[in-house]
Design a protein around this motif. Sequence first.
Motif, mmCIF file in Angstrom:
data_model
loop_
_atom_site.group_PDB
_atom_site.id
_atom_site.type_symbol
_atom_site.label_atom_id
_atom_site.label_comp_id
_atom_site.label_asym_id
_atom_site.label_seq_id
_atom_site.Cartn_x
_atom_site.Cartn_y
_atom_site.Cartn_z
ATOM 1 N N ALA A 77 0.836 -1.205 0.000
ATOM 2 C CA ALA A 77 0.000 0.000 0.000
ATOM 3 C C ALA A 77 0.870 1.254 0.000
ATOM 4 O O ALA A 77 0.570 2.232 -0.693
ATOM 5 C CB ALA A 77 -0.924 -0.007 1.217
ATOM 6 N N ALA A 78 1.948 1.210 0.768
ATOM 7 C CA ALA A 78 2.870 2.353 0.807
ATOM 8 C C ALA A 78 3.554 2.554 -0.544
ATOM 9 O O ALA A 78 3.717 3.689 -1.016
ATOM 10 C CB ALA A 78 3.915 2.138 1.900
ATOM 11 N N LEU A 79 3.944 1.443 -1.174
ATOM 12 C CA LEU A 79 4.566 1.543 -2.502
ATOM 13 C C LEU A 79 3.573 2.120 -3.510
ATOM 14 O O LEU A 79 3.944 2.957 -4.349
ATOM 15 C CB LEU A 79 5.029 0.159 -2.957
ATOM 16 C CG LEU A 79 5.682 0.080 -4.347
ATOM 17 C CD1 LEU A 79 6.925 0.961 -4.406
ATOM 18 C CD2 LEU A 79 6.018 -1.372 -4.696
ATOM 19 N N GLY A 80 2.328 1.694 -3.409
ATOM 20 C CA GLY A 80 1.300 2.265 -4.264
ATOM 21 C C GLY A 80 1.156 3.757 -4.037
ATOM 22 O O GLY A 80 0.915 4.523 -4.976
ATOM 23 N N GLY A 81 1.329 4.174 -2.777
ATOM 24 C CA GLY A 81 1.252 5.600 -2.454
ATOM 25 C C GLY A 81 2.340 6.398 -3.139
ATOM 26 O O GLY A 81 2.128 7.550 -3.543
ATOM 27 N N VAL A 82 3.525 5.803 -3.284
ATOM 28 C CA VAL A 82 4.627 6.482 -3.986
ATOM 29 C C VAL A 82 4.208 6.800 -5.414
ATOM 30 O O VAL A 82 4.392 7.923 -5.907
ATOM 31 C CB VAL A 82 5.897 5.597 -3.992
ATOM 32 C CG1 VAL A 82 6.987 6.242 -4.857
ATOM 33 C CG2 VAL A 82 6.399 5.381 -2.570
ATOM 34 N N PHE A 83 3.628 5.809 -6.086
ATOM 35 C CA PHE A 83 3.204 6.025 -7.467
ATOM 36 C C PHE A 83 2.027 6.992 -7.556
ATOM 37 O O PHE A 83 1.961 7.814 -8.476
ATOM 38 C CB PHE A 83 2.833 4.682 -8.115
ATOM 39 C CG PHE A 83 4.014 3.805 -8.406
ATOM 40 C CD1 PHE A 83 4.958 4.185 -9.349
ATOM 41 C CD2 PHE A 83 4.193 2.609 -7.732
ATOM 42 C CE1 PHE A 83 6.058 3.383 -9.618
ATOM 43 C CE2 PHE A 83 5.282 1.794 -7.994
ATOM 44 C CZ PHE A 83 6.223 2.185 -8.942
ATOM 45 N N ILE A 84 1.109 6.906 -6.590
ATOM 46 C CA ILE A 84 -0.075 7.771 -6.618
ATOM 47 C C ILE A 84 0.298 9.243 -6.489
ATOM 48 O O ILE A 84 -0.172 10.089 -7.249
ATOM 49 C CB ILE A 84 -1.060 7.371 -5.501
ATOM 50 C CG1 ILE A 84 -1.883 6.157 -5.938
ATOM 51 C CG2 ILE A 84 -2.002 8.525 -5.154
ATOM 52 C CD1 ILE A 84 -2.795 6.407 -7.130
ATOM 53 N N VAL A 85 1.141 9.581 -5.516
ATOM 54 C CA VAL A 85 1.436 10.996 -5.285
ATOM 55 C C VAL A 85 2.250 11.591 -6.436
ATOM 56 O O VAL A 85 2.048 12.757 -6.811
ATOM 57 C CB VAL A 85 2.141 11.221 -3.931
ATOM 58 C CG1 VAL A 85 1.228 10.830 -2.785
ATOM 59 C CG2 VAL A 85 3.456 10.470 -3.845
ATOM 60 N N PHE A 86 3.155 10.804 -7.018
ATOM 61 C CA PHE A 86 3.898 11.328 -8.168
ATOM 62 C C PHE A 86 3.005 11.381 -9.409
ATOM 63 O O PHE A 86 3.197 12.234 -10.281
ATOM 64 C CB PHE A 86 5.153 10.493 -8.425
ATOM 65 C CG PHE A 86 6.287 10.838 -7.504
ATOM 66 C CD1 PHE A 86 6.970 12.038 -7.650
ATOM 67 C CD2 PHE A 86 6.651 9.990 -6.469
ATOM 68 C CE1 PHE A 86 8.006 12.375 -6.784
ATOM 69 C CE2 PHE A 86 7.685 10.318 -5.598
ATOM 70 C CZ PHE A 86 8.372 11.516 -5.758
ATOM 71 N N ASN A 87 2.036 10.494 -9.461
ATOM 72 C CA ASN A 87 1.032 10.552 -10.525
ATOM 73 C C ASN A 87 0.286 11.880 -10.448
ATOM 74 O O ASN A 87 0.083 12.569 -11.459
ATOM 75 C CB ASN A 87 0.090 9.350 -10.365
ATOM 76 C CG ASN A 87 -1.348 9.644 -10.714
ATOM 77 O OD1 ASN A 87 -1.717 9.759 -11.872
ATOM 78 N ND2 ASN A 87 -2.174 9.750 -9.683
ATOM 79 N N TRP A 88 -0.126 12.259 -9.260
ATOM 80 C CA TRP A 88 -0.807 13.546 -9.089
ATOM 81 C C TRP A 88 0.103 14.705 -9.489
ATOM 82 O O TRP A 88 -0.329 15.630 -10.180
ATOM 83 C CB TRP A 88 -1.217 13.719 -7.626
ATOM 84 C CG TRP A 88 -2.384 12.895 -7.197
ATOM 85 C CD1 TRP A 88 -3.306 12.290 -7.999
ATOM 86 C CD2 TRP A 88 -2.756 12.592 -5.856
ATOM 87 N NE1 TRP A 88 -4.227 11.628 -7.244
ATOM 88 C CE2 TRP A 88 -3.923 11.783 -5.936
ATOM 89 C CE3 TRP A 88 -2.229 12.896 -4.611
ATOM 90 C CZ2 TRP A 88 -4.568 11.300 -4.796
ATOM 91 C CZ3 TRP A 88 -2.865 12.419 -3.471
ATOM 92 C CH2 TRP A 88 -4.022 11.635 -3.566
ATOM 93 N N ALA A 89 1.340 14.666 -9.036
ATOM 94 C CA ALA A 89 2.267 15.772 -9.301
ATOM 95 C C ALA A 89 2.460 15.994 -10.796
ATOM 96 O O ALA A 89 2.417 17.138 -11.283
ATOM 97 C CB ALA A 89 3.611 15.503 -8.618
ATOM 98 N N THR A 178 -2.357 0.928 -9.660
ATOM 99 C CA THR A 178 -3.511 0.050 -9.840
ATOM 100 C C THR A 178 -3.114 -1.414 -9.750
ATOM 101 O O THR A 178 -3.778 -2.224 -9.090
ATOM 102 C CB THR A 178 -4.180 0.319 -11.198
ATOM 103 O OG1 THR A 178 -4.626 1.677 -11.251
ATOM 104 C CG2 THR A 178 -5.371 -0.605 -11.408
ATOM 105 N N VAL A 179 -2.018 -1.759 -10.425
ATOM 106 C CA VAL A 179 -1.531 -3.148 -10.406
ATOM 107 C C VAL A 179 -1.179 -3.561 -8.980
ATOM 108 O O VAL A 179 -1.481 -4.682 -8.544
ATOM 109 C CB VAL A 179 -0.309 -3.300 -11.335
ATOM 110 C CG1 VAL A 179 0.354 -4.658 -11.134
ATOM 111 C CG2 VAL A 179 -0.730 -3.142 -12.788
ATOM 112 N N ILE A 180 -0.553 -2.659 -8.241
ATOM 113 C CA ILE A 180 -0.193 -2.958 -6.852
ATOM 114 C C ILE A 180 -1.442 -3.111 -5.994
ATOM 115 O O ILE A 180 -1.553 -4.036 -5.178
ATOM 116 C CB ILE A 180 0.705 -1.835 -6.279
ATOM 117 C CG1 ILE A 180 2.081 -1.865 -6.960
ATOM 118 C CG2 ILE A 180 0.867 -1.983 -4.764
ATOM 119 C CD1 ILE A 180 2.950 -0.684 -6.630
ATOM 120 N N ALA A 181 -2.414 -2.220 -6.186
ATOM 121 C CA ALA A 181 -3.629 -2.252 -5.369
ATOM 122 C C ALA A 181 -4.431 -3.525 -5.582
ATOM 123 O O ALA A 181 -5.150 -3.974 -4.679
ATOM 124 C CB ALA A 181 -4.495 -1.033 -5.684
#
Length: 336
Positions: A77-89, A178-181
């Motif tokens: 979940a934390a790794l997914g968070g890394v991708f999510i926040v940079f996705n937003w940026a 998404t793949v991680i989630a």
Amino acid sequence: MFKSLGSASSETRGSLELTLAMVISGSIGVFVVQSGASAFNVVFFRCVFGAIALGLYCLVRGFFKDTGFTPKKLGLAALGGVFIVFNWAFLFSAYGNTSISVATVVYHTQPFYVMLLGAVLFRDRLTKTKLGWLVVAFIGLVLVAGVSVSDFTGSGHGSYLFGLGEALLAALFYAFATVIAKQLKGIRPHLIALVQVVVGIPLLLPFTHLSEAAHFSAGAWGWLAGLGLLHTCVMYILMYSSYQKLPTAKIAVLAFIYPAVAMFFDWSVYGHHVSILQALGIPLIVVASLGNNLGWSLGRKAAASADSAATPATAAKPATATPAATPSAALQGETR
């Protein structure tokens, strides 16, 4: 009979919830631009306000009592968070370098990244039909991008080409998340979202200019708080609730309210509009995404497949909430 009526009522409520969630999602570009903050500052404060709001919601609902997290799942979940926040940026930065409309439509190609990553990482089978829809989406992407030779020679607006790259990179990062989630089954999506925004706070600190925050106006803080409270808490609560009530076909269709609303706001607030060629590319991406998500066949069978997707038998099939609908994606429904 009463059971059928109850099911119909539940689906109607789910449709209203997801429609409202997608309308809120479509306004995110306006909140980002109006805040006047840099992309990383916007994401940082979105994470801060979002973590507070989601944390309180999960606490009130008692979601912390039995989270289902194991050390491995928490790490994922934390790794997914890394991708999510940079996705937003990258997506938020793309708004300024292209436009909200173009960046949003280009970003909406992320289902195909998910498909390709599934083939590479999990050896999911890529059928000729799926590859065909990918080609259709790519043609639409080329038209929507509206790139000219001058963009490559330097005589045009180089930032526009850079912005397109940012939107594509944001879509790729979303696909990884998404793949991680999808590996986080049995965990409430609200908790996954909470972990992701919490991870984003320390992760983004090196990229955030906190000194800039000292000069934010009251209005800027209002837009940033809105991103956290409205777009990172209320929107996801509505979205996750709707997923429990709707069939997959309806989720896929309603998810396209998001780019439509984003384009409307971009036109009504900033006067941005798409060219004729770009307007031709948009339906190609929409149809390709729907065709891929709903399993439509290319050619003559497409219409028949579309009709069958909307039959009462299919509509009656319950949809389960999927952790794949992580923050911002939920835009595709997650999308979504």
